[in-house]
Scaffold this motif. Structure first.
Motif, PDB file in Angstrom:
ATOM      1  N   THR A 160       0.846  -1.187   0.000  1.00 28.90           N
ATOM      2  CA  THR A 160       0.000   0.000   0.000  1.00 28.90           C
ATOM      3  C   THR A 160       0.886   1.244   0.000  1.00 28.90           C
ATOM      4  O   THR A 160       2.078   1.177   0.296  1.00 28.90           O
ATOM      5  CB  THR A 160      -0.939   0.042   1.213  1.00 28.90           C
ATOM      6  OG1 THR A 160      -0.141   0.008   2.412  1.00 28.90           O
ATOM      7  CG2 THR A 160      -1.905  -1.134   1.221  1.00 28.90           C
ATOM      8  N   GLY A 161       0.286   2.379  -0.321  1.00 32.88           N
ATOM      9  CA  GLY A 161       1.034   3.632  -0.364  1.00 32.88           C
ATOM     10  C   GLY A 161       0.982   4.249  -1.746  1.00 32.88           C
ATOM     11  O   GLY A 161       0.291   3.771  -2.650  1.00 32.88           O
ATOM     12  N   SER A 162       1.754   5.305  -1.938  1.00 34.83           N
ATOM     13  CA  SER A 162       1.714   6.052  -3.192  1.00 34.83           C
ATOM     14  C   SER A 162       2.730   5.560  -4.207  1.00 34.83           C
ATOM     15  O   SER A 162       2.826   6.115  -5.313  1.00 34.83           O
ATOM     16  CB  SER A 162       1.939   7.540  -2.905  1.00 34.83           C
ATOM     17  OG  SER A 162       3.140   7.742  -2.177  1.00 34.83           O
ATOM     18  N   THR A 163       3.493   4.531  -3.868  1.00 36.24           N
ATOM     19  CA  THR A 163       4.425   3.902  -4.802  1.00 36.24           C
ATOM     20  C   THR A 163       4.659   2.474  -4.342  1.00 36.24           C
ATOM     21  O   THR A 163       4.192   2.073  -3.272  1.00 36.24           O
ATOM     22  CB  THR A 163       5.749   4.683  -4.881  1.00 36.24           C
ATOM     23  OG1 THR A 163       6.558   4.164  -5.951  1.00 36.24           O
ATOM     24  CG2 THR A 163       6.531   4.581  -3.580  1.00 36.24           C
ATOM     25  N   GLY A 164       5.387   1.690  -5.131  1.00 41.57           N
ATOM     26  CA  GLY A 164       5.700   0.326  -4.738  1.00 41.57           C
ATOM     27  C   GLY A 164       6.884   0.282  -3.787  1.00 41.57           C
ATOM     28  O   GLY A 164       7.460   1.316  -3.428  1.00 41.57           O
ATOM     29  N   TYR A 165       7.247  -0.940  -3.367  1.00 42.42           N
ATOM     30  CA  TYR A 165       8.402  -1.113  -2.480  1.00 42.42           C
ATOM     31  C   TYR A 165       9.685  -1.037  -3.305  1.00 42.42           C
ATOM     32  O   TYR A 165       9.871  -1.792  -4.260  1.00 42.42           O
ATOM     33  CB  TYR A 165       8.326  -2.454  -1.752  1.00 42.42           C
ATOM     34  CG  TYR A 165       9.558  -2.747  -0.923  1.00 42.42           C
ATOM     35  CD1 TYR A 165       9.835  -2.009   0.221  1.00 42.42           C
ATOM     36  CD2 TYR A 165      10.456  -3.749  -1.297  1.00 42.42           C
ATOM     37  CE1 TYR A 165      10.960  -2.262   0.982  1.00 42.42           C
ATOM     38  CE2 TYR A 165      11.581  -4.021  -0.538  1.00 42.42           C
ATOM     39  CZ  TYR A 165      11.837  -3.270   0.599  1.00 42.42           C
ATOM     40  OH  TYR A 165      12.952  -3.516   1.351  1.00 42.42           O
ATOM     41  N   ASN A 166      10.593  -0.120  -2.937  1.00 42.47           N
ATOM     42  CA  ASN A 166      11.842   0.094  -3.662  1.00 42.47           C
ATOM     43  C   ASN A 166      13.028  -0.372  -2.821  1.00 42.47           C
ATOM     44  O   ASN A 166      13.108  -0.075  -1.620  1.00 42.47           O
ATOM     45  CB  ASN A 166      12.012   1.580  -3.993  1.00 42.47           C
ATOM     46  CG  ASN A 166      11.056   2.042  -5.064  1.00 42.47           C
ATOM     47  OD1 ASN A 166      11.374   2.017  -6.249  1.00 42.47           O
ATOM     48  ND2 ASN A 166       9.852   2.452  -4.663  1.00 42.47           N
ATOM     49  N   TYR A 167      13.946  -1.083  -3.481  1.00 44.19           N
ATOM     50  CA  TYR A 167      15.141  -1.575  -2.786  1.00 44.19           C
ATOM     51  C   TYR A 167      16.206  -1.914  -3.825  1.00 44.19           C
ATOM     52  O   TYR A 167      15.941  -2.036  -5.016  1.00 44.19           O
ATOM     53  CB  TYR A 167      14.814  -2.821  -1.951  1.00 44.19           C
ATOM     54  CG  TYR A 167      14.614  -4.073  -2.782  1.00 44.19           C
ATOM     55  CD1 TYR A 167      15.623  -5.030  -2.895  1.00 44.19           C
ATOM     56  CD2 TYR A 167      13.429  -4.296  -3.472  1.00 44.19           C
ATOM     57  CE1 TYR A 167      15.448  -6.168  -3.658  1.00 44.19           C
ATOM     58  CE2 TYR A 167      13.240  -5.430  -4.236  1.00 44.19           C
ATOM     59  CZ  TYR A 167      14.257  -6.367  -4.324  1.00 44.19           C
ATOM     60  OH  TYR A 167      14.070  -7.493  -5.097  1.00 44.19           O
ATOM     61  N   GLY A 168      17.450  -2.096  -3.356  1.00 41.26           N
ATOM     62  CA  GLY A 168      18.512  -2.607  -4.193  1.00 41.26           C
ATOM     63  C   GLY A 168      18.935  -1.696  -5.331  1.00 41.26           C
ATOM     64  O   GLY A 168      18.707  -0.485  -5.327  1.00 41.26           O
ATOM     65  N   TRP A 169      19.571  -2.308  -6.336  1.00 44.10           N
ATOM     66  CA  TRP A 169      20.170  -1.660  -7.488  1.00 44.10           C
ATOM     67  C   TRP A 169      21.208  -0.651  -7.013  1.00 44.10           C
ATOM     68  O   TRP A 169      21.672  -0.728  -5.875  1.00 44.10           O
ATOM     69  CB  TRP A 169      19.106  -1.052  -8.394  1.00 44.10           C
ATOM     70  CG  TRP A 169      19.561  -0.826  -9.817  1.00 44.10           C
ATOM     71  CD1 TRP A 169      19.360   0.311 -10.547  1.00 44.10           C
ATOM     72  CD2 TRP A 169      20.272  -1.725 -10.684  1.00 44.10           C
ATOM     73  NE1 TRP A 169      19.887   0.170 -11.809  1.00 44.10           N
ATOM     74  CE2 TRP A 169      20.477  -1.066 -11.929  1.00 44.10           C
ATOM     75  CE3 TRP A 169      20.772  -3.018 -10.526  1.00 44.10           C
ATOM     76  CZ2 TRP A 169      21.152  -1.648 -13.011  1.00 44.10           C
ATOM     77  CZ3 TRP A 169      21.445  -3.604 -11.600  1.00 44.10           C
ATOM     78  CH2 TRP A 169      21.611  -2.919 -12.810  1.00 44.10           C
ATOM     79  N   TYR A 170      21.626   0.282  -7.871  1.00 43.72           N
ATOM     80  CA  TYR A 170      22.765   1.131  -7.531  1.00 43.72           C
ATOM     81  C   TYR A 170      22.399   2.598  -7.711  1.00 43.72           C
ATOM     82  O   TYR A 170      21.678   2.966  -8.633  1.00 43.72           O
ATOM     83  CB  TYR A 170      23.971   0.747  -8.403  1.00 43.72           C
ATOM     84  CG  TYR A 170      24.261  -0.730  -8.289  1.00 43.72           C
ATOM     85  CD1 TYR A 170      24.789  -1.251  -7.113  1.00 43.72           C
ATOM     86  CD2 TYR A 170      23.936  -1.609  -9.324  1.00 43.72           C
ATOM     87  CE1 TYR A 170      25.023  -2.607  -6.975  1.00 43.72           C
ATOM     88  CE2 TYR A 170      24.162  -2.963  -9.195  1.00 43.72           C
ATOM     89  CZ  TYR A 170      24.700  -3.464  -8.018  1.00 43.72           C
ATOM     90  OH  TYR A 170      24.910  -4.804  -7.875  1.00 43.72           O
ATOM     91  N   GLN A 171      22.960   3.433  -6.835  1.00 50.24           N
ATOM     92  CA  GLN A 171      22.540   4.823  -6.805  1.00 50.24           C
ATOM     93  C   GLN A 171      22.939   5.592  -8.062  1.00 50.24           C
ATOM     94  O   GLN A 171      22.242   6.519  -8.463  1.00 50.24           O
ATOM     95  CB  GLN A 171      23.091   5.505  -5.543  1.00 50.24           C
ATOM     96  CG  GLN A 171      22.454   4.970  -4.270  1.00 50.24           C
ATOM     97  CD  GLN A 171      22.830   5.767  -3.030  1.00 50.24           C
ATOM     98  OE1 GLN A 171      23.617   6.700  -3.086  1.00 50.24           O
ATOM     99  NE2 GLN A 171      22.256   5.384  -1.889  1.00 50.24           N
ATOM    100  N   ASP A 172      24.037   5.211  -8.720  1.00 52.94           N
ATOM    101  CA  ASP A 172      24.404   5.901  -9.959  1.00 52.94           C
ATOM    102  C   ASP A 172      23.502   5.484 -11.121  1.00 52.94           C
ATOM    103  O   ASP A 172      23.545   6.091 -12.191  1.00 52.94           O
ATOM    104  CB  ASP A 172      25.875   5.646 -10.302  1.00 52.94           C
ATOM    105  CG  ASP A 172      26.167   4.182 -10.580  1.00 52.94           C
ATOM    106  OD1 ASP A 172      25.428   3.324 -10.065  1.00 52.94           O
ATOM    107  OD2 ASP A 172      27.135   3.894 -11.316  1.00 52.94           O
TER     108      ASP A 172
END
Length: 296
Positions: A160-172
């Motif tokens: 739930t919320g205004s977006t999905g669950y975000n995790y991982g990958w790389y900041q660049d």
């Protein structure tokens, strides 16, 4: 225990990804305390991330991640854990996990496993990653009935919320940077079933061949179906996955503890999901070979 250097953290809010030949790793300071029986506390500050199968200590271009939390074994059957992380200029993430085992008979038990995340996302990161909102709550509850060598699992997961669950990958690359396995949720296989407003159910079966004279050999098959995905104008999104895994661990001899996993997943999504860009159809087969080596 105080550590400094390159590490592979294994926490609900910072879990390295080892799905490639070289795993992710993080550089920083980490302290663990087990002074009280049944209680484990962890705190860490990390400033660099090495991408999986990539050269360079800070190839993930991480700013910083602070983590804190712990777990406590209340009884022999009940364990709970809570963690929080502050990912600089990205988000603050909070985790709660609870596990309870109901003994039924000598070879029967019912296990309830709850996992949940609450993410508060930085407004600048929302724009950078082109997210639909700045907060998400996702949780899963799994019930596993084990009897002899068999196990049956029924699980429900909800975002739930205004977006999905975000995790991982790389900041660049516009990612979070907190590790490609930072998703302690029941319905996470190839697809994570973590889209905005998604609801998913899982039915799984496991078998331990040790009861049939083949110790170290296990098999698992799972079916997960998700719906109610908010695709922002493309209609209700739906997806489903069939997951299979056969695993063998050598029990003795020179190759003791050598592990071989054969994994296959089949994911299917509807047009709304594909047009939204969340996920696509796919078939995947992977082979994992792991051999632990004790140096000291």
């Amino acid at each position: 225990v105080l550590k400094y250097g390159d590490m592979m953290p294994e926490l609900p809010v910072l879990q390295y990804d080892d799905s490639r030949l070289l795993p992710e790793s993080y550089t920083g300071t980490f302290i663990t305390s087990k002074e009280i029986e049944g209680l484990e506390l962890n705190a860490g500050h990390f400033t660099e991330e090495a991408r999986k199968s990539a050269e360079g200590r800070d190839s993930g271009h991480l700013k910083s991640i602070d983590v804190f939390g712990g777990s406590y074994k209340f009884t022999n059957n009940f364990t709970a854990s809570a963690y929080t992380s502050n990912i600089e200029d990205v988000m603050k993430k909070h985790y709660l996990g609870m596990n309870y085992v109901f003994p039924i008979a000598v070879d029967q038990s019912l296990t309830l496993d709850f996992n949940g995340y609450k993410s508060d996302i930085n407004s600048k990161y929302v724009q950078k990653a082109e997210l639909t909102g700045d907060e998400n709550t996702i949780w899963s509850l799994a019930a596993t009935y084990a009897f002899g060598p068999h196990s049956v699992t029924l699980a429900h997961q909800r975002s739930t919320g205004s977006t999905g669950y975000n995790y991982g990958w790389y900041q660049d690359r516009g990612g979070v940077g907190d590790g490609g396995s930072t998703i302690y949720l029941a319905n996470s296989y190839w697809s994570d079933f973590n889209a905005e407003d998604e609801r998913s159910w899982q039915l799984a079966y496991g078998l331990d061949f040790g009861a049939f004279g083949m110790p170290g050999l296990t098999y698992k098959i799972a079916y997960v179906a998700g719906d109610n995905i908010n695709t922002h104008g493309f209609g209700e999104g739906k997806e489903r996955e069939i997951f299979n895994q056969l695993r063998y661990v050598v029990q003795d001899g020179p190759a003791k503890d050598l592990s071989v996993k054969l994994r296959g997943s089949w994911v299917r999504t509807n047009n709304a999901v594909q047009q939204n860009g969340y996920f696509d159809d796919g078939n995947e087969v992977r082979v994992f070979v792991e051999y632990p080596i004790s140096i000291f």
